[in-house]
Motif scaffolding. Structure first.
Motif, mmCIF file in Angstrom:
data_model
loop_
_atom_site.group_PDB
_atom_site.id
_atom_site.type_symbol
_atom_site.label_atom_id
_atom_site.label_comp_id
_atom_site.label_asym_id
_atom_site.label_seq_id
_atom_site.Cartn_x
_atom_site.Cartn_y
_atom_site.Cartn_z
ATOM 1 N N SER A 1 0.842 -1.186 0.000
ATOM 2 C CA SER A 1 0.000 0.000 0.000
ATOM 3 C C SER A 1 0.882 1.242 0.000
ATOM 4 C CB SER A 1 -0.904 0.001 1.240
ATOM 5 O OG SER A 1 -1.653 1.201 1.296
ATOM 6 N N PHE A 2 0.572 2.169 -0.931
ATOM 7 C CA PHE A 2 1.247 3.469 -1.006
ATOM 8 C C PHE A 2 0.185 4.536 -0.718
ATOM 9 C CE2 PHE A 2 3.245 0.500 -3.929
ATOM 10 C CZ PHE A 2 4.585 0.569 -3.586
ATOM 11 N N PRO A 3 0.036 4.961 0.533
ATOM 12 C CA PRO A 3 -1.113 5.798 0.901
ATOM 13 C C PRO A 3 -1.011 7.242 0.443
ATOM 14 C CG PRO A 3 0.281 5.423 2.812
ATOM 15 C CD PRO A 3 0.833 4.585 1.711
ATOM 16 N N LEU A 4 0.206 7.754 0.270
ATOM 17 C CA LEU A 4 0.365 9.171 -0.056
ATOM 18 C C LEU A 4 1.309 9.336 -1.234
ATOM 19 C CD1 LEU A 4 0.818 10.624 3.562
ATOM 20 C CD2 LEU A 4 -1.268 10.645 2.171
ATOM 21 N N ARG A 5 1.145 10.448 -1.918
ATOM 22 C CA ARG A 5 2.049 10.771 -3.019
ATOM 23 C C ARG A 5 3.244 11.547 -2.449
ATOM 24 N NH1 ARG A 5 1.068 10.788 -8.512
ATOM 25 N NH2 ARG A 5 -1.187 10.701 -8.155
ATOM 26 N N THR A 6 4.265 10.777 -2.106
ATOM 27 C CA THR A 6 5.485 11.375 -1.537
ATOM 28 C C THR A 6 6.700 10.830 -2.281
ATOM 29 O OG1 THR A 6 5.906 9.624 0.086
ATOM 30 C CG2 THR A 6 4.316 11.337 0.712
ATOM 31 N N ASN A 7 7.881 11.290 -1.896
ATOM 32 C CA ASN A 7 9.112 10.789 -2.519
ATOM 33 C C ASN A 7 9.843 9.823 -1.600
ATOM 34 O OD1 ASN A 7 9.995 12.552 -0.579
ATOM 35 N ND2 ASN A 7 11.410 13.697 -1.920
ATOM 36 N N TYR A 8 9.130 9.326 -0.579
ATOM 37 C CA TYR A 8 9.802 8.391 0.326
ATOM 38 C C TYR A 8 8.982 7.117 0.579
ATOM 39 C CZ TYR A 8 6.845 10.991 3.617
ATOM 40 O OH TYR A 8 5.793 11.613 4.244
ATOM 41 N N HIS A 9 7.797 6.989 0.007
ATOM 42 C CA HIS A 9 7.058 5.733 0.065
ATOM 43 C C HIS A 9 7.424 4.896 -1.147
ATOM 44 C CE1 HIS A 9 3.566 7.589 2.659
ATOM 45 N NE2 HIS A 9 4.740 7.566 3.271
ATOM 46 N N TYR A 10 8.025 3.747 -0.939
ATOM 47 C CA TYR A 10 8.356 2.898 -2.087
ATOM 48 C C TYR A 10 8.666 1.487 -1.612
ATOM 49 C CZ TYR A 10 13.345 3.414 -0.875
ATOM 50 O OH TYR A 10 14.578 3.389 -0.235
ATOM 51 N N GLY A 11 8.692 0.576 -2.595
ATOM 52 C CA GLY A 11 9.113 -0.785 -2.336
ATOM 53 C C GLY A 11 10.303 -1.123 -3.218
ATOM 54 N N LYS A 12 11.072 -2.096 -2.791
ATOM 55 C CA LYS A 12 12.267 -2.484 -3.529
ATOM 56 C C LYS A 12 12.324 -3.995 -3.650
ATOM 57 C CE LYS A 12 17.329 -2.075 -3.489
ATOM 58 N NZ LYS A 12 18.499 -1.542 -2.750
ATOM 59 N N VAL A 13 12.571 -4.470 -4.899
ATOM 60 C CA VAL A 13 12.726 -5.890 -5.159
ATOM 61 C C VAL A 13 14.188 -6.257 -4.881
ATOM 62 C CG1 VAL A 13 12.545 -7.726 -6.869
ATOM 63 C CG2 VAL A 13 10.898 -5.846 -6.891
ATOM 64 N N LYS A 14 14.390 -7.277 -4.060
ATOM 65 C CA LYS A 14 15.743 -7.633 -3.653
ATOM 66 C C LYS A 14 16.555 -8.245 -4.787
ATOM 67 C CE LYS A 14 14.418 -8.472 1.176
ATOM 68 N NZ LYS A 14 14.358 -9.478 2.260
ATOM 69 N N ARG A 15 15.897 -8.829 -5.766
ATOM 70 C CA ARG A 15 16.605 -9.467 -6.877
ATOM 71 C C ARG A 15 16.748 -8.483 -8.026
ATOM 72 N NH1 ARG A 15 14.747 -15.389 -8.426
ATOM 73 N NH2 ARG A 15 16.662 -15.024 -9.622
ATOM 74 N N SER A 16 17.829 -8.658 -8.798
ATOM 75 C CA SER A 16 18.028 -7.854 -9.996
ATOM 76 C C SER A 16 17.656 -8.671 -11.228
ATOM 77 C CB SER A 16 19.488 -7.392 -10.080
ATOM 78 O OG SER A 16 19.639 -6.521 -11.188
ATOM 79 N N LEU A 17 17.889 -8.097 -12.393
ATOM 80 C CA LEU A 17 17.551 -8.767 -13.641
ATOM 81 C C LEU A 17 18.807 -9.198 -14.364
ATOM 82 C CD1 LEU A 17 14.771 -6.393 -15.115
ATOM 83 C CD2 LEU A 17 14.495 -8.429 -13.681
ATOM 84 N N PRO A 18 18.742 -10.335 -15.065
ATOM 85 C CA PRO A 18 19.837 -10.712 -15.958
ATOM 86 C C PRO A 18 19.701 -9.936 -17.284
ATOM 87 C CG PRO A 18 18.128 -12.347 -16.098
ATOM 88 C CD PRO A 18 17.657 -11.354 -15.072
ATOM 89 N N GLU A 19 20.647 -10.119 -18.153
ATOM 90 C CA GLU A 19 20.484 -9.551 -19.500
ATOM 91 C C GLU A 19 19.319 -10.279 -20.176
ATOM 92 O OE1 GLU A 19 23.529 -8.140 -22.905
ATOM 93 O OE2 GLU A 19 23.529 -10.310 -22.515
ATOM 94 N N MET A 20 18.418 -9.499 -20.752
ATOM 95 C CA MET A 20 17.220 -10.093 -21.342
ATOM 96 C C MET A 20 17.014 -9.547 -22.753
ATOM 97 S SD MET A 20 14.402 -10.309 -18.235
ATOM 98 C CE MET A 20 14.146 -8.555 -18.197
ATOM 99 N N TYR A 21 16.561 -10.452 -23.648
ATOM 100 C CA TYR A 21 16.261 -10.080 -25.020
ATOM 101 C C TYR A 21 14.743 -10.039 -25.282
ATOM 102 C CZ TYR A 21 21.215 -10.981 -25.583
ATOM 103 O OH TYR A 21 22.586 -10.954 -25.440
ATOM 104 N N ALA A 22 14.022 -10.367 -24.256
ATOM 105 C CA ALA A 22 12.561 -10.269 -24.292
ATOM 106 C C ALA A 22 12.087 -10.308 -22.852
ATOM 107 C CB ALA A 22 11.930 -11.400 -25.099
ATOM 108 N N PHE A 23 10.891 -9.789 -22.620
ATOM 109 C CA PHE A 23 10.340 -9.878 -21.267
ATOM 110 C C PHE A 23 8.817 -9.737 -21.313
ATOM 111 C CE2 PHE A 23 11.243 -5.230 -21.509
ATOM 112 C CZ PHE A 23 9.974 -4.733 -21.223
ATOM 113 N N THR A 24 8.206 -10.213 -20.222
ATOM 114 C CA THR A 24 6.799 -9.931 -19.909
ATOM 115 C C THR A 24 6.747 -9.504 -18.461
ATOM 116 O OG1 THR A 24 5.935 -11.572 -21.491
ATOM 117 C CG2 THR A 24 4.461 -10.846 -19.734
ATOM 118 N N ILE A 25 6.167 -8.359 -18.203
ATOM 119 C CA ILE A 25 5.995 -7.854 -16.841
ATOM 120 C C ILE A 25 4.497 -7.722 -16.582
ATOM 121 C CG2 ILE A 25 6.446 -5.963 -15.227
ATOM 122 C CD1 ILE A 25 8.940 -5.295 -16.842
#
Length: 398
Positions: A192-216
């Protein structure tokens, strides 16, 4: 006189009838003719009355048939009773008409005996009239039977449809009471992001490999109000040297945009109505072909979006904010406000049938590159994690 005739014996002349006797015979003849004419007039008057009565009967039968036909159409439950009463009435009318014809034939016999003849033309007319009336009545009886059968069939079909609808509703209520609503995701939670601020956020712990296609794919529910600068940024991926490697953003009054390596494609999506929506974006390096899905429907596609540019590895995935540098320098005007869930990434273009199944809550497919698991998500600021039965929430979404 002959010579040899005796003059003393005169010949008697033939007897002459009296004028009085002749007048009496003529008077009797005239009386008989008058009596015959009166009998003929009375017979013709009776026949005319009979014709008038038959015509009135026909009109009444037609009126009664039309009335019962309308009654049958208006009330299905009374169809058998109305139809049988109508048939009984028509049968009685037919019998009455036949009795009258027999009476007419008896009158003809009596008239023949008394010397008054029954006109053949009138008798033939009455016979034809009766036959026509009988045919019309039979036709109306058959029409009533056909209408009765049609109403019965329609009633049976209506009852069948009603029973099916009730069975479906009963089964659905049972599913809801037992908690069987859509699929059960192994990780049922939302950010839940209740307010429009510059400090409410989430972070995914994993990164991405090199990709030649994707679906998000992700589920999101925007809480942006009127007058605010769009939905904001549901997610962004930045790598060293390129903070806008992959970004989904809607700001100002522009439609949502997919940004890859600073190249932009506008997406024909509508996400600002405060309801849960399933969003999927596909892309391939070959010719930069992209597709945009909302709630299982492909709403847009295009090409030449960063063609032949593979997605760089080793970056940072941020949920709810747009990155000006890798992992930071957020702008509150571009922040996402609302709720987000089931953020998954695949290194291939998914089939449209797979996307439809996820949007309809009939299947769950975790991403093979990034899967939606609580252990893989961190939240900061005022962002928070809450339990969620997504498809149930969407079902009762106001």
């Amino acid at each position: 006189m002959p010579i040899d005739v005796d003059k003393s014996c005169p010949v008697q002349p033939p007897p002459v009838q009296s004028a009085t006797v002749q007048e009496a015979e003529l008077r009797n003849t005239v009386m008989q003719l008058r009596l015959t004419m009166l009998q003929q007039k009375e017979t013709i008057a009776n026949h005319l009355a009979t014709i008038k009565d038959l015509t009135s009967k026909l009109s009444r039968c037609e009126t009664d048939s039309e009335y019962f036909r309308k009654s049958n159409k208006e009330t299905m439950d009374d169809v058998p009773k109305d139809s049988n009463d109508t048939i009984d009435i028509l049968g009685k009318t037919m019998q009455s008409l036949k009795d009258r014809l027999e009476n007419l034939e008896q009158q003809q016999t009596r008239a023949n005996i008394s010397g008054a003849s029954f006109p053949n033309d009138l008798r033939n007319l009455l016979q034809r009239r009766l036959e026509d009336l009988e045919n019309q009545l039979l036709k109306k009886v058959n029409d009533l039977k056909a209408e009765k059968m049609q109403l019965y069939n329609e009633t049976v079909a209506h009852h069948q449809r009603t029973d099916n609808a009730l069975n479906l509703l009963t089964n659905r209520i049972s599913e809801l009471e037992n908690g069987e609503v859509g699929f059960k995701s192994p990780e049922n939670f939302k950010i839940s992001f209740p307010l429009r601020t510059n400090y409410h956020y989430g972070k995914v712990k994993r990164s991405l490999p090199e990709m030649y296609a994707f679906t998000i794919c992700l589920w999101l529910k925007s809480s942006a109000s009127l007058g605010t600068p769009g939905v904001g940024t549901p997610f962004s991926y930045g790598v060293p040297g390129q903070a806008n490697e992959i970004v989904l953003i809607e700001w100002d009054s522009s439609p949502p945009e997919l940004i890859i390596n600073d190249k932009v494609a506008r997406l024909p999506l509508s996400l600002g109505d405060g309801r849960w929506h399933h969003v999927c974006i596909t892309w391939t390096v070959r010719d930069g072909v992209w597709e945009a899905y909302q709630d299982g429907q492909k709403l847009g596609s295009g090409e030449n979006l960063a063609p032949w540019h593979p997605i760089k590895p080793g970056g940072v995935i941020i949920l709810g904010q747009e990155q000006d540098i890798v992992g930071g320098r957020f702008d509150a005007n571009q922040a996402f406000v609302g709720e987000l869930s089931h953020f998954n990434i695949w290194d291939r273009v998914l089939r449209s049938s797979d996307i439809i199944s996820m949007a309809n809550c009939s299947s769950y497919m975790p991403g093979n590159v990034v899967a939606w698991t609580e252990s893989n998500i961190e939240v900061f600021g005022g962002a928070s994690i809450w339990p969620l039965e997504l498809c149930e929430a969407r079902l009762f979404d106001g």
